[in-house]
Design a protein around this motif. Structure first.
Motif, PDB file in Angstrom:
ATOM      1  N   ARG A  60       0.908  -1.262   0.022  1.00 34.90           N
ATOM      2  CA  ARG A  60      -0.022   0.085   0.029  1.00 34.90           C
ATOM      3  C   ARG A  60       0.814   1.319  -0.127  1.00 34.90           C
ATOM      4  O   ARG A  60       0.544   2.327  -0.626  1.00 34.90           O
ATOM      5  CB  ARG A  60      -0.755   0.059   1.101  1.00 34.90           C
ATOM      6  N   THR A  61       2.064   1.164   0.632  1.00 31.52           N
ATOM      7  CA  THR A  61       3.018   2.301   0.876  1.00 31.52           C
ATOM      8  C   THR A  61       3.631   2.652  -0.867  1.00 31.52           C
ATOM      9  O   THR A  61       3.132   3.942  -1.235  1.00 31.52           O
ATOM     10  CB  THR A  61       3.934   2.089   1.705  1.00 31.52           C
ATOM     11  N   TRP A  62       3.852   1.531  -1.490  1.00 30.29           N
ATOM     12  CA  TRP A  62       4.269   1.987  -2.848  1.00 30.29           C
ATOM     13  C   TRP A  62       3.042   2.343  -3.595  1.00 30.29           C
ATOM     14  O   TRP A  62       3.284   3.091  -4.729  1.00 30.29           O
ATOM     15  CB  TRP A  62       5.022   0.758  -3.454  1.00 30.29           C
ATOM     16  N   ASP A  63       1.984   1.693  -3.650  1.00 26.51           N
ATOM     17  CA  ASP A  63       0.660   2.022  -4.463  1.00 26.51           C
ATOM     18  C   ASP A  63       0.409   3.459  -4.185  1.00 26.51           C
ATOM     19  O   ASP A  63       0.176   4.147  -5.140  1.00 26.51           O
ATOM     20  CB  ASP A  63      -0.371   0.931  -4.067  1.00 26.51           C
ATOM     21  N   MET A  64       0.488   3.875  -2.918  1.00 28.89           N
ATOM     22  CA  MET A  64       0.018   5.309  -2.568  1.00 28.89           C
ATOM     23  C   MET A  64       0.971   6.376  -3.150  1.00 28.89           C
ATOM     24  O   MET A  64       0.577   7.136  -3.755  1.00 28.89           O
ATOM     25  CB  MET A  64       0.017   5.748  -1.189  1.00 28.89           C
ATOM     26  N   ALA A  65       2.484   5.914  -3.193  1.00 29.55           N
ATOM     27  CA  ALA A  65       3.224   6.753  -3.829  1.00 29.55           C
ATOM     28  C   ALA A  65       3.077   6.805  -5.482  1.00 29.55           C
ATOM     29  O   ALA A  65       3.262   8.017  -6.044  1.00 29.55           O
ATOM     30  CB  ALA A  65       4.970   6.190  -3.772  1.00 29.55           C
TER      31      ALA A  65
END
Ligand code: TYM
Length: 337
Positions: A60-65
């Motif tokens: 989710r962290t990379w997706d949000m980026a």
């Protein structure tokens, strides 16, 4: 002490962005990045304060980026960070935790609400949940940010950040400017299924429209949005659902069309199918380029990770400089060079 950044705001990696997140926060950030020195980012440490799954957290962290960039945040025009790639945030949070009265943290409304929610799920809430706003104060004060654009839900946390700055400046050294909230005109985006409430993922999937939903899903959700039975109320007022749809049209850059509908409804014609058609089209047109950019960014996932690493490293230099001042002021030894 001069502000290092004019504007700073951060978001949790809580899954797909909704139209509420977009119009309430991100669209504003995209505008601000060209007007001021801005730092934006993703707070993965904050996401650990409630029960979490490691693989989901990272994903989710990379997706949000990717999603923030797909919405228009540009790492060339603002500093875009992942919080845990600047681990100094936790060090500053610890120091702040030791100078903040326990009672200040315990009285936070969000702590009371979220701890109750976690308990209702049969889990026990973490000490991190209590420390959450102190970590948030560290996020903001680390970069000596002047303004923090946030929704009203974050006002109490911002007040705490100001209080922490005041205590530190008084007791140790005058290092931190007091940050002020930046309340730009954020529209209230309502749930399509229950327009008496704000669009929020915690209400369930029928209550949100995602920025990156497929066009037919967006149209379907708009079509099934709750309005009223079509009878014109005697006082000419519009129901919350109709107001919600008109707001979506306004913020999608179609204020003229929205005004046209308002006038028609004032004359007593209360047919909502044409409004829903236009709102669906407007939202799809607005989000089409974002879906395209997202697909391209996802295809180059590695490059996004590298770039987030580089910009977080730049933030880290600022963080280290702030911490050197803080360590000096609080009696901790300087780190060996
Ligand atoms: P979060 O992740 O819940 O939301 C990110 C930002 O979006 C704003 N927001 C809204 N504004 C107006 N209308 C809405 N419907 C709406 N929904 C969301 C939130 O106010 C927030 O500004 N604790 C923060 C994250 C955080 C932070 C920070 C923010 C950590 N450190 C430092 C600012 C500065 C949070 O959970 O936001």
């Amino acid at each position: 002490m001069p502000a290092t950044f004019d504007v700073l705001s951060l978001i949790q990696p809580s899954g797909d962005l909704t139209l509420g997140n977009y119009f309430g926060a991100v669209a504003n950030w995209v505008r601000l990045q060209d007007e001021q020195r801005c730092l934006f980012g993703i707070v993965d440490y904050h996401a650990m304060t409630v029960p979490f799954q490691p693989s989901k957290l990272r994903q989710r962290t990379w997706d949000m980026a990717i999603d923030l960039q797909a919405c228009g945040l540009d790492p060339e025009r603002c500093l875009l960070i992942v919080q845990s790639l600047v681990p100094e945030h936790t060090e500053l949070a610890w120091i702040f935790a030791c100078i903040t009265p326990y009672s200040w943290a315990a009285k936070m409304t969000q702590f009371k609400d979220k701890s109750r929610q976690v308990e209702a799920q049969g889990a026990s809430y973490s000490a991190g949940l209590l420390l959450y706003p102190i970590l948030q104060a560290a996020d903001i004060l680390m970069y000596k940010a002047a303004h923090v654009p946030v929704g009203g839900d974050q006002d109490q946390h911002l007040e705490l950040a100001r209080d922490v700055a005041r205590v530190f400046n008084r007791e140790y050294a005058d290092i931190f400017p007091e940050p002020t909230p930046l309340h730009t005109e954020a529209p209230k985006i309502l749930s399509p299924a229950d327009p008496t409430r704000k669009m929020s993922k915690s209400l369930g999937s029928k209550h949100v429209i995602g920025v990156f939903d497929d066009p037919d899903v967006i149209r379907r959700k708009v079509k099934s949005a709750v309005t009223d039975t079509g009878d014109a109320p005697a006082d000419g007022a519009l129901s919350p659902g109709v107001e919600g749809l008109l707001t979506l049209l306004d913020v999608s850059g179609c204020a003229d069309e929205a005004q046209g509908f308002r006038e028609e409804y004032a004359r007593g014609n209360r047919r909502y199918a044409p409004l829903k058609e236009v709102v669906g089209d407007a939202l799809v047109a607005l989000t089409d380029p974002m879906r395209e950019r997202r697909a391209a960014l996802r295809a180059g996932r590695k490059a996004v990770k590298r770039q987030m690493g580089e910009s977080s490293a730049r933030a880290r230099e600022i963080a280290r400089a702030t911490l050197a001042e803080v360590r000096e002021a609080t009696g901790l030894p300087p780190l060996p060079q």
